[in-house]
Design a protein around this motif. Structure first.
Motif, short mmCIF file in Angstrom:
data_model
loop_
_atom_site.label_atom_id
_atom_site.label_comp_id
_atom_site.label_asym_id
_atom_site.label_seq_id
_atom_site.Cartn_x
_atom_site.Cartn_y
_atom_site.Cartn_z
N ARG A 186 71.14 12.19 55.36
CA ARG A 186 71.51 13.33 54.52
C ARG A 186 72.92 13.85 54.76
O ARG A 186 73.38 14.72 54.03
CB ARG A 186 70.52 14.49 54.75
N VAL A 187 73.59 13.34 55.77
CA VAL A 187 74.92 13.84 56.10
C VAL A 187 75.89 12.67 56.08
O VAL A 187 75.65 11.65 56.71
CB VAL A 187 74.92 14.51 57.49
N GLY A 188 77.00 12.82 55.38
CA GLY A 188 78.01 11.78 55.35
C GLY A 188 78.75 11.68 56.67
O GLY A 188 78.75 12.60 57.49
N ALA A 189 79.40 10.54 56.88
CA ALA A 189 80.09 10.30 58.14
C ALA A 189 81.34 11.16 58.31
O ALA A 189 81.82 11.33 59.43
CB ALA A 189 80.47 8.82 58.25
N LEU B 43 84.51 15.59 61.18
CA LEU B 43 85.73 16.35 60.96
C LEU B 43 86.17 16.26 59.50
O LEU B 43 85.82 15.32 58.79
CB LEU B 43 86.83 15.82 61.88
N PRO B 44 86.96 17.24 59.03
CA PRO B 44 87.41 17.24 57.64
C PRO B 44 88.21 15.99 57.31
O PRO B 44 89.11 15.60 58.06
CB PRO B 44 88.27 18.50 57.54
N ARG B 45 87.91 15.39 56.19
CA ARG B 45 88.57 14.14 55.80
C ARG B 45 90.09 14.31 55.73
O ARG B 45 90.85 13.42 56.12
CB ARG B 45 88.03 13.68 54.45
N TRP C 210 90.78 5.87 59.07
CA TRP C 210 89.59 6.32 59.80
C TRP C 210 88.38 5.45 59.44
O TRP C 210 88.07 5.28 58.27
CB TRP C 210 89.30 7.79 59.47
N PRO C 211 87.67 4.88 60.43
CA PRO C 211 86.65 3.85 60.14
C PRO C 211 85.26 4.37 59.82
O PRO C 211 84.35 3.58 59.55
CB PRO C 211 86.62 3.04 61.45
N ALA C 212 85.04 5.68 59.83
CA ALA C 212 83.69 6.20 59.73
C ALA C 212 82.99 5.85 58.42
O ALA C 212 81.84 5.41 58.41
CB ALA C 212 83.70 7.72 59.93
N GLU C 213 83.67 6.03 57.29
CA GLU C 213 83.01 5.79 56.01
C GLU C 213 82.72 4.30 55.80
O GLU C 213 81.67 3.94 55.26
CB GLU C 213 83.86 6.36 54.88
N ARG C 214 83.63 3.45 56.24
CA ARG C 214 83.37 2.01 56.16
C ARG C 214 82.17 1.65 57.03
O ARG C 214 81.28 0.88 56.61
CB ARG C 214 84.59 1.23 56.62
#
Length: 299
Positions: free
Chosen positions: A105-108, A243-245, A252-256
């Motif tokens: 439910r929470v994005g990276a 953290l704020p995009r 930043w590798p989180a979304e990938r």
């Protein structure tokens, strides 16, 4: 209130930043979250030993961890004939629901930040070393970063009363919400309060392991691979304050990493569910509350 993750009987979080193998309890929490939470059942200890054995955890280590979790109020045991079945407690459901929320439910990253910071300050007597450790553990768990002295910040609203519930140190805490004003640079605040390089390394290690045409060698089947995948992903995101995009590096590798996690999970899921259906010996949990609705994957 989620229990203090530094407590010896609850370890829903991760290994240290060394890329080590997940601990048995972390794997067990993932297993119970995937196959027991919300299903109103208990599962046979023998089935749990089978599943953990598939990921290389010894029978002795699994039995010891199950016993410790039961003593800590995370599992409830019941005997049926010669078999022992374990079910969830209110305490473990709370931990597992938090994990499920963070996974699905929470994005990276925080893509909808409104510029509001939660500021929390405290000053404790020098003799309160244990209380200071517990408070700091809870603050890190909730996504706070240490800015300077006793001042901690988080880039979003935080349910601070729940965070401080039961803490002796709570009366020494002061909390505010604020926005950064010139000459304060919000980007520098992020770099000062959090170790961005360490957070990125955890995502990079996850990608090195799972961003491949085939899942990593070792686990014998889809059930075991998915159990490792989700446990490792939880270990990464539980140490990320989201953290704020706009204040993160462009690479930043989180979304990938999140896309890779969800893609591999979806690929493994049908066979993993089929194996679980054939493997798990369950009975109805007559003492449980009504089952919680399952959360669906968010794109």
């Amino acid at each position: 209130m989620l229990q203090d993750p530094s407590s010896p009987d609850i370890d829903p979080g991760a290994e240290a930043d060394g890329g080590g193998a997940p601990r048995p309890q972390a794997l067990l929490l993932t297993f119970f979250g995937s196959y027991v939470l919300g299903r109103h059942v208990r599962v046979a200890t023998a089935s749990v030993l089978d599943v953990l054995g598939r990921v290389g955890v010894s029978e002795d280590a699994t039995r010891s961890t199950l016993s410790r979790m039961a003593r800590g109020g995370l599992l409830d045991r019941a005997r049926r004939g010669r078999s022992v079945y374990v079910g969830l407690t209110a305490r473990s459901r709370e931990v597992l629901q938090d994990g499920e929320f963070r996974v699905w439910r929470v994005g990276a990253v925080n893509a909808h930040w409104d510029g509001t910071w939660t500021l929390l300050g405290f000053s404790l007597p020098d003799s309160w070393q244990r209380q200071r450790h517990v408070l700091r553990s809870r603050l890190l768990w909730a996504g706070f970063g240490a800015l300077q002295g006793g001042l901690w910040i988080a880039p979003s609203p935080v349910d601070v009363p729940a965070l401080l519930d039961g803490l002796e140190a709570a009366e020494h805490v002061r909390v505010f919400q604020a926005r950064a004003l010139p000459p304060t640079d919000a980007g520098r605040l992020v770099g000062d309060a959090w170790d961005l390089a360490a957070i990125a390394r955890r995502y990079d290690r996850f990608l090195d392991r799972w961003d491949a045409p085939r899942p990593p060698a070792g686990p014998p089947d889809s059930l075991a691979r998915q159990l490792l995948l989700q446990t490792e992903w939880l270990q990464v995101i539980r140490q990320d304050p989201r953290l704020p995009r706009e204040h993160l590096p462009g690479d930043w590798p989180a979304e990938r990493a999140q896309r890779v996690f969800r893609s591999v999970h979806a690929r493994l899921d049908p066979e993993a569910r089929a194996i679980a259906a054939d493997t798990l010996d369950t009975i109805p949990d007559e003492d449980a509350d009504e089952p919680e609705p399952r959360l669906e994957t968010v794109p």
